[in-house]
Design a protein around this motif. Structure first.
Motif, mmCIF file in Angstrom:
data_model
loop_
_atom_site.group_PDB
_atom_site.id
_atom_site.type_symbol
_atom_site.label_atom_id
_atom_site.label_comp_id
_atom_site.label_asym_id
_atom_site.label_seq_id
_atom_site.Cartn_x
_atom_site.Cartn_y
_atom_site.Cartn_z
ATOM 1 N N LEU A 24 0.835 -1.209 0.000
ATOM 2 C CA LEU A 24 0.000 0.000 0.000
ATOM 3 C C LEU A 24 0.867 1.254 0.000
ATOM 4 O O LEU A 24 0.630 2.193 -0.760
ATOM 5 C CB LEU A 24 -0.900 0.016 1.246
ATOM 6 N N LEU A 25 1.857 1.239 0.895
ATOM 7 C CA LEU A 25 2.738 2.402 1.029
ATOM 8 C C LEU A 25 3.463 2.700 -0.281
ATOM 9 O O LEU A 25 3.523 3.842 -0.734
ATOM 10 C CB LEU A 25 3.759 2.140 2.143
ATOM 11 N N VAL A 26 4.009 1.624 -0.898
ATOM 12 C CA VAL A 26 4.784 1.811 -2.121
ATOM 13 C C VAL A 26 3.872 2.287 -3.257
ATOM 14 O O VAL A 26 4.218 3.208 -4.006
ATOM 15 C CB VAL A 26 5.495 0.496 -2.515
ATOM 16 N N ARG A 27 2.672 1.690 -3.348
ATOM 17 C CA ARG A 27 1.789 2.009 -4.466
ATOM 18 C C ARG A 27 1.100 3.358 -4.281
ATOM 19 O O ARG A 27 1.180 4.230 -5.145
ATOM 20 C CB ARG A 27 0.740 0.909 -4.636
ATOM 21 N N ASP A 28 0.452 3.525 -3.116
ATOM 22 C CA ASP A 28 -0.341 4.734 -2.931
ATOM 23 C C ASP A 28 0.456 5.885 -2.347
ATOM 24 O O ASP A 28 0.243 7.036 -2.695
ATOM 25 C CB ASP A 28 -1.557 4.434 -2.042
ATOM 26 N N GLY A 29 1.393 5.544 -1.448
ATOM 27 C CA GLY A 29 2.171 6.590 -0.808
ATOM 28 C C GLY A 29 3.241 7.146 -1.734
ATOM 29 O O GLY A 29 3.477 8.352 -1.783
ATOM 30 N N MET A 30 3.921 6.260 -2.462
ATOM 31 C CA MET A 30 5.047 6.720 -3.287
ATOM 32 C C MET A 30 4.696 6.733 -4.763
ATOM 33 O O MET A 30 5.485 7.213 -5.577
ATOM 34 C CB MET A 30 6.256 5.803 -3.083
ATOM 35 N N GLY A 40 9.542 -2.732 -6.849
ATOM 36 C CA GLY A 40 9.839 -4.035 -6.252
ATOM 37 C C GLY A 40 11.024 -3.973 -5.295
ATOM 38 O O GLY A 40 10.982 -4.531 -4.212
ATOM 39 N N SER A 41 12.062 -3.255 -5.708
ATOM 40 C CA SER A 41 13.241 -3.133 -4.835
ATOM 41 C C SER A 41 12.888 -2.379 -3.574
ATOM 42 O O SER A 41 13.305 -2.744 -2.469
ATOM 43 C CB SER A 41 14.381 -2.372 -5.524
ATOM 44 N N VAL A 42 12.128 -1.287 -3.747
ATOM 45 C CA VAL A 42 11.750 -0.482 -2.590
ATOM 46 C C VAL A 42 10.911 -1.337 -1.633
ATOM 47 O O VAL A 42 11.124 -1.331 -0.422
ATOM 48 C CB VAL A 42 10.973 0.779 -3.028
ATOM 49 N N HIS A 43 9.987 -2.117 -2.195
ATOM 50 C CA HIS A 43 9.143 -2.975 -1.376
ATOM 51 C C HIS A 43 9.977 -4.003 -0.625
ATOM 52 O O HIS A 43 9.857 -4.172 0.587
ATOM 53 C CB HIS A 43 8.087 -3.671 -2.234
#
Lengths: 336, 80
Positions: A24-30, A40-43
């Protein structure tokens, strides 16, 4: 019943909720796509770092509490009463719960040897201690699964028992620095006087101390894991370490032995390697090589044993982990 | 009196040294506090867990940070 266990395992150990949260954070936040390279790397990085630190804190705390009942003095007393293979097995088992870091290998070695414990027993302990600990078992179960975790423990213990026994058979007592045998034996043991509050505060201190020592290794390890996960071409990794390459285990050993890191930093690398199609045995060999043998602890051991014994020790452990790698690669279909 | 703190420079050894200093002051004992950080030197006292407390070359405690009030009786005993 089994569903409950699977659910508990997924949520508590694998922390599926955390993975979902980070998605959620990676998709919606960032605004990154979690299946893209960068996303993917960030996740991988955020999820693994948080997961490892949560597990590390909980595990070290509970394990340290148990460990406070087994100071090295007590371990030595227990071992002194046993003989033969049984003593080796017990040494390997106690190695998993006695507080240990590579910095305490010398005091332990001197303390055990000067009290008259045979080299075989001392080395069984020295092999198992960094290799198998309760924390690594639960982490392995979290990242891979329980059968791999248990297999790792059993094989680690077998390596410790056999390695120690073999060193004992070679009769290398003369290869220990002379002052070791002349060291006094202090049987000072505070165990009886420690209150529960002190054990709890000891466990808390251990968490802080170990976290302070390993956080950088964890970040580096997860960083390397994230890079392997999304940036290094699969072709490249499988050419070097692929399951069908006979040299993969050897490459993993040569890369891992001089490296010095904690199991917490090594696991994310192993995790990413296995996801890229590297054999389970190769990944485990890499982990064992990093944790069991490291340059700093070798340099320290060199101060108390002579070169031939050190060489035998390194040789036996290295051969052992290479064999384990091949065995696991050949049988990994049983575990995944 | 010579008090030695055995330990490879961890935070706990500092705390133990501090407590020993306080205890010596409370007891009015003139003590010299020395830190032993070399692992081989530490092990030559026969101890396996640090920090260790040594009073006049006798190991009185290992693996724990004693409080000043726990150290006081040990100092009295040693100076008696």
């Amino acid at each position: 019943m089994q569903d409950v266990f699977i659910w508990l395992n997924d949520q508590l150990l694998r922390m599926q909720w955390l993975s979902d949260l980070v998605t959620l954070l990676v998709r919606d936040g960032m605004g990154l796509d979690p299946v893209s390279r960068v996303g993917g790397s960030v996740h991988f990085f955020i999820y693994d770092v948080i997961k490892i630190f949560i597990l590390l804190s909980v595990l070290i705390f509970s394990i340290s509490y148990v460990q406070s009942y087994f100071p090295p003095e007590r371990t030595r007393r227990i071992l002194g009463q046993r003989q033969g293979l049984w003593a080796n097995t017990l040494a390997a088992l106690l190695g998993t719960i006695t507080p240990f870091c590579s910095c305490s290998s010398i005091p332990l070695f001197i303390g055990f040897t000067s009290a008259g414990l045979p080299l075989a027993v001392t080395f069984s302990f020295l092999i198992s201690s960094p290799l198998v600990d309760l924390a690594s078992v639960i982490l392995l179960a979290s990242i891979f699964n329980w059968s791999i975790a248990l297999a790792y423990v059993v094989i680690g213990l077998v390596l410790a028992v056999l390695g120690g026994t073999l060193i004992g058979r070679l009769q290398l007592e003369g290869q220990v620095a002379a002052f070791v045998y002349q060291s006094p034996v202090s049987d000072h043991d505070n165990d009886g006087t420690i209150s529960r509050r002190e054990r709890l505060s000891y466990a808390g201190d251990q968490v802080r101390e170990i976290a302070a020592r390993v956080w950088l290794y964890v970040l580096i390890g997860v960083g390397i894991g994230a890079a392997i996960h999304n940036w290094i071409p699969e072709d490249f990794i499988s050419a070097l370490l692929g399951q069908d390459k006979w040299w993969s285990v050897l490459v993993a050993t040569v890369a891992g032995v001089p490296m010095y890191a904690d199991i917490f930093g090594t696991l994310p690398i192993a995790e990413a390697l296995v996801e890229k199609g590297v054999g389970l045995g190769t990944a485990l060999t890499f982990m064992m090589a990093v944790t069991a043998l490291s340059l700093p602890s070798m340099i320290m051991l060199k101060r108390v044993v002579k070169l031939p014994l050190l060489a035998v020790f390194i040789g036996i452990v290295t051969t052992g982990i290479i064999l384990i790698g091949y065995i696991f690669n050949a049988t990994s279909h049983l575990f995944i | 009196m010579i008090i030695k703190i055995l330990g490879s420079g961890c935070k706990k050894c500092g705390a133990l040294a501090e407590n020993a200093k306080v205890a010596a002051q409370t007891e009015g004992i003139n003590a010299e506090i020395e830190k032993v950080t070399d692992v081989v030197a530490i092990a030559s006292y026969g101890i396996m867990s640090t920090p260790g407390l040594v009073i006049d070359e006798k190991v009185v405690s290992t693996g724990r940070v004693l409080t000043a009030s726990e150290i006081s009786p040990l100092l009295k005993e040693a100076s008696a």
